[in-house]
Design an enzyme around this catalytic site. Structure first.
Site, short mmCIF file in Angstrom:
data_model
loop_
_atom_site.label_atom_id
_atom_site.label_comp_id
_atom_site.label_asym_id
_atom_site.label_seq_id
_atom_site.Cartn_x
_atom_site.Cartn_y
_atom_site.Cartn_z
N CYS A 51 39.61 28.56 31.99
CA CYS A 51 40.71 27.63 32.23
C CYS A 51 42.07 28.28 31.99
CB CYS A 51 40.56 26.37 31.37
SG CYS A 51 40.51 26.68 29.59
N HIS A 99 43.69 45.30 25.79
CA HIS A 99 43.76 43.91 26.27
C HIS A 99 42.39 43.24 26.17
CE1 HIS A 99 45.14 40.44 28.55
NE2 HIS A 99 44.06 40.57 29.30
#
Length: 344
Positions: A51, A99
């Site tokens: 999401c 990351h």
């Protein structure tokens, strides 16, 4: 030379109105990943879609060209008009690895310390592995990142407090309504986000909880685990008249609550406040519903205010976790370098 790369966008780089255009359902990850793997210059590929982010981890000897072709896959000819730096980020080598480590550790989440993201990345990797989209380089990188992610979570307090958008949404509802014990709550959807949300509702004292899902068995399972009641998916709309809080988290690619649906229901409610919380991407509640008197609509990006408060409270822990990641990368650089930068 093949470099590890990460092309993506997340809750900080793009609003939900943009993110939802790139969202890939879990059931379509393998097919979409396979198509990305066929793109020229793309070697090995893991597609992650949640999401709050869509990211493609891949290896390539032509970073900018392959990134542009990946955007073409998602956008078609419109990719030619997209500024890569306006919403997207492209990270190379060690930056891509760092990351990934921050993502699995919960440091890059909207709600810092989020626990669901670890499982979501593992599922995305497993899907790519089973579809034969990965090989030695990506397998080593992801497996070692998972080990680090577990270490960071186990050796810090980053997961203390609300650690999901579902839990944050319940906290927001409590801030608005006060005690939730007398509120009627309807959860539409029975996936991972709904499960966490339902558990948070129960822990906050909510007693009247209804769960609707296309699979009634899954709705029943979730309802029983929290002492709620399952209702069939084709019967949830009439419940809106007596429900105060509606939390929607489904995989539907369209709006399932619209102004034309909620307007007459709200009139019958006598304008009693109605709180609609949309945790779906793509969104399932038309934001225009907020124009109906007494209706308050919150989407996934509304959680950013609570997320910012959470981040502020965890600044010291974030710094501690960042140091763990940097130290790990520094100590293992020689072992990782072959997977990050490979000379064929």
């Amino acid at each position: 030379m093949l470099d590890m790369l990460c092309l993506g966008l997340n809750h900080r780089s793009a609003p939900v109105s943009i993110r939802e255009k790139f969202s890939v359902p879990r059931t379509a990850l393998a097919e979409a990943g396979a198509k990305l793997r066929e793109i020229p210059f793309v070697d090995e590929c893991v597609l992650l879609s949640t999401c709050n982010r869509v990211e493609v981890y891949f290896w390539s000897k032509q970073p900018r060209e392959s990134a542009h072709l990946i955007l073409h896959y998602f956008l078609g000819s419109a990719a030619d008009r997209v500024d890569l730096e306006s919403h997207f980020y492209l990270k190379h080598g060690e930056h891509a690895l760092r990351h990934l480590c921050r993502v699995v550790s919960g440091l890059d989440s909207m709600v810092v310390g989020e626990t669901e993201i670890f499982g979501q990345v593992k599922d995305a990797y497993r899907t790519a592995l089973e579809a034969r989209l990965t090989s030695g380089r990506s397998n080593r990188i992801f497996q070692r990142a998972f080990t680090l992610g577990k270490y960071v979570r186990s050796n810090s307090r980053i997961t203390v407090g609300p650690t999901s958008v579902g839990a944050a949404s319940v906290q927001m509802a409590e801030n608005i309504l006060g005690n939730l014990s007398g509120a009627g709550v309807l959860i539409v959807g029975a996936g991972d986000v709904s499960r966490v949300t339902a558990q948070a509702l129960k822990s906050r004292g909510a007693e009247s909880i209804f769960v609707a899902n296309r699979s009634f068995d899954r709705a029943l399972e979730l309802a029983q685990s929290i002492g709620g009641k399952a209702i069939r998916f084709d019967e949830w709309i009439p419940f809106l008249e007596t429900i105060d809080i509606v939390i929607v988290s489904t995989a539907a690619p369209h709006y399932i609550i619209t102004p034309s649906l909620i307007q007459p229901i709200q009139e019958r409610r006598g304008q009693r406040p109605h709180f609609l919380i949309d945790l779906s991407v793509p969104r399932n509640i038309d934001p225009v519903c907020a124009d109906v008197d007494g209706v308050h609509v919150y989407d996934i990006d509304t959680m950013s205010q609570l997320a910012n408060e959470t981040r502020k409270n965890r600044e010291k822990e974030i710094a501690n976790c960042e140091l763990m990641i940097d130290t790990w990368i520094h100590e293992n650089r020689n072992d990782l370098i072959e997977s990050l930068h490979h000379r064929p």
